[in-house]
Design an enzyme around this catalytic site. Structure first.
Site, PDB file in Angstrom:
ATOM      1  N   ASP A 126      42.029   5.795  64.495  1.00  0.00           N
ATOM      2  CA  ASP A 126      42.144   4.616  63.039  1.00  0.00           C
ATOM      3  C   ASP A 126      42.312   5.539  61.854  1.00  0.00           C
ATOM      4  O   ASP A 126      42.149   6.846  61.553  1.00  0.00           O
ATOM      5  CB  ASP A 126      40.913   4.331  63.496  1.00  0.00           C
ATOM      6  CG  ASP A 126      40.217   3.453  64.263  1.00  0.00           C
ATOM      7  OD1 ASP A 126      41.177   2.843  64.722  1.00  0.00           O
ATOM      8  OD2 ASP A 126      38.913   3.000  64.335  1.00  0.00           O
TER       9      ASP A 126
ATOM     10  N   HIS B 224      40.983   9.972  64.967  1.00  0.00           N
ATOM     11  CA  HIS B 224      41.926   9.357  63.691  1.00  0.00           C
ATOM     12  C   HIS B 224      42.193  10.367  63.228  1.00  0.00           C
ATOM     13  O   HIS B 224      41.895  11.717  63.362  1.00  0.00           O
ATOM     14  CB  HIS B 224      39.772  10.206  62.810  1.00  0.00           C
ATOM     15  CG  HIS B 224      39.136   8.563  63.058  1.00  0.00           C
ATOM     16  ND1 HIS B 224      38.206   8.581  63.797  1.00  0.00           N
ATOM     17  CD2 HIS B 224      39.119   7.394  62.531  1.00  0.00           C
ATOM     18  CE1 HIS B 224      37.115   7.712  63.899  1.00  0.00           C
ATOM     19  NE2 HIS B 224      37.332   7.139  62.507  1.00  0.00           N
TER      20      HIS B 224
HETATM   21 ZN   LIG Z   1      38.213   3.291  60.604  1.00  0.00          ZN
END
Ligand SMILES: [Zn+2]
Length: 274
Positions: free
Chosen positions: A83, A236
């Site tokens: 993400d 991430h």
């Molecule tokens: Zn996010």
């Protein structure tokens, strides 16, 4: 010399961003990423074991963190998702690590970042990965007005489409979405379902929004994975600790008999029918 001695942090940052943008975009594909499609599958790598087409009509919401259902994965099957990118300095390292092991993943992009780094978006797609969206500017959609929440979703999709194709389309071709912080609302869930967009939650995560060493992060995610046995993993690609941890994590998956499942939207004819 003077330029580099400048005390203005924004100038230094601009130089670093420029280097991160230009250097890996030209050099790394020749070394690693660009070779991905041509040289995979490759013996001795983790590889991608199968492709799972996700149909929004049958699987509109997946991920046990937020929903009762998740993807139909067998024991020791994992789906890797990243993400908040693209962020060139770290996303390029993540892409290189994935290419090194012939692994395909899914990236949920922030629209504003995609519009700032369209070359990274195109590189991610060119290397075979799936793209989903993650709003325009990453607010909690629970905490803003309903119309602003819709605008965040739409603007995010349009920005990624523009990065990819130079323009946005009236019917989105990006069929995967993840809410920032998993914070959905009934109205936005309904809207996404009506558009044939699959909402991804996650089954497990590395908590990489917390500061820790790559070694600590590796232990956390591998402990959680051995407890869960399978699942959609949230990471991430904007985090340096995650980029640093990823090669060791991929080796762990390979050495412990895990299999990578690559998710793709089902054909638009099926997914977009309602
Ligand atoms: Zn996010």
């Amino acid at each position: 010399m003077q330029r580099f001695n400048s005390s203005r942090p924004d100038r230094r940052r601009a130089v670093l961003v420029w280097l991160a943008l230009v250097w890996p975009a030209w050099i790394e594909p020749a070394l690693a990423g660009g070779a991905h499609a041509a040289s995979c599958p490759r013996p001795g790598t983790l590889g991608t074991s199968r492709v799972l087409a996700v149909d929004a009509a049958r699987m509109p919401r997946v991920g046990l963190r937020s929903f009762p259902d998740t993807l139909p994965l067998a024991d020791h099957e994992v789906v890797l998702t990243f993400d908040d990118g693209p962020w060139p300095a770290t996303t390029s390292r993540v892409l290189a690590a994935l290419a090194q092991e012939c692994v395909l993943a899914t990236f949920f992009l922030i629209g504003r970042s995609a519009s700032e780094h369209p070359d990274m978006v195109r590189r991610t797609v060119a290397e075979g990965h799936t793209i989903g969206t993650h709003t325009w500017s990453h607010p909690s959609l629970k905490r803003i007005k309903p119309e602003a929440a819709i605008e965040e979703i739409d603007h995010g999709i349009a920005a990624v489409e523009t990065a990819l194709w130079g323009q946005s389309t009236t019917a989105s071709t990006l069929h995967f979405f993840r809410f920032p912080g998993f914070e959905s609302t009934p109205a936005t869930l309904d809207l996404l379902r009506s558009r044939g967009i699959v909402v991804f939650g996650a089954d497990l995560w590395a908590s990489d929004w917390n500061r820790m060493t790559p070694k600590q992060e590796l232990k956390l995610i591998t402990d959680r994975l051995s407890a869960a046995g399978k699942g959609i993993i949230l990471l991430h690609d904007t985090k340096a600790q995650t980029a640093a941890m990823l090669p060791a994590f991929l080796r762990y998956l390979r050495d412990n008999g895990y299999h990578i499942v690559h998710v793709r939207p089902a054909e638009p004819a099926t997914a977009g029918k309602h």
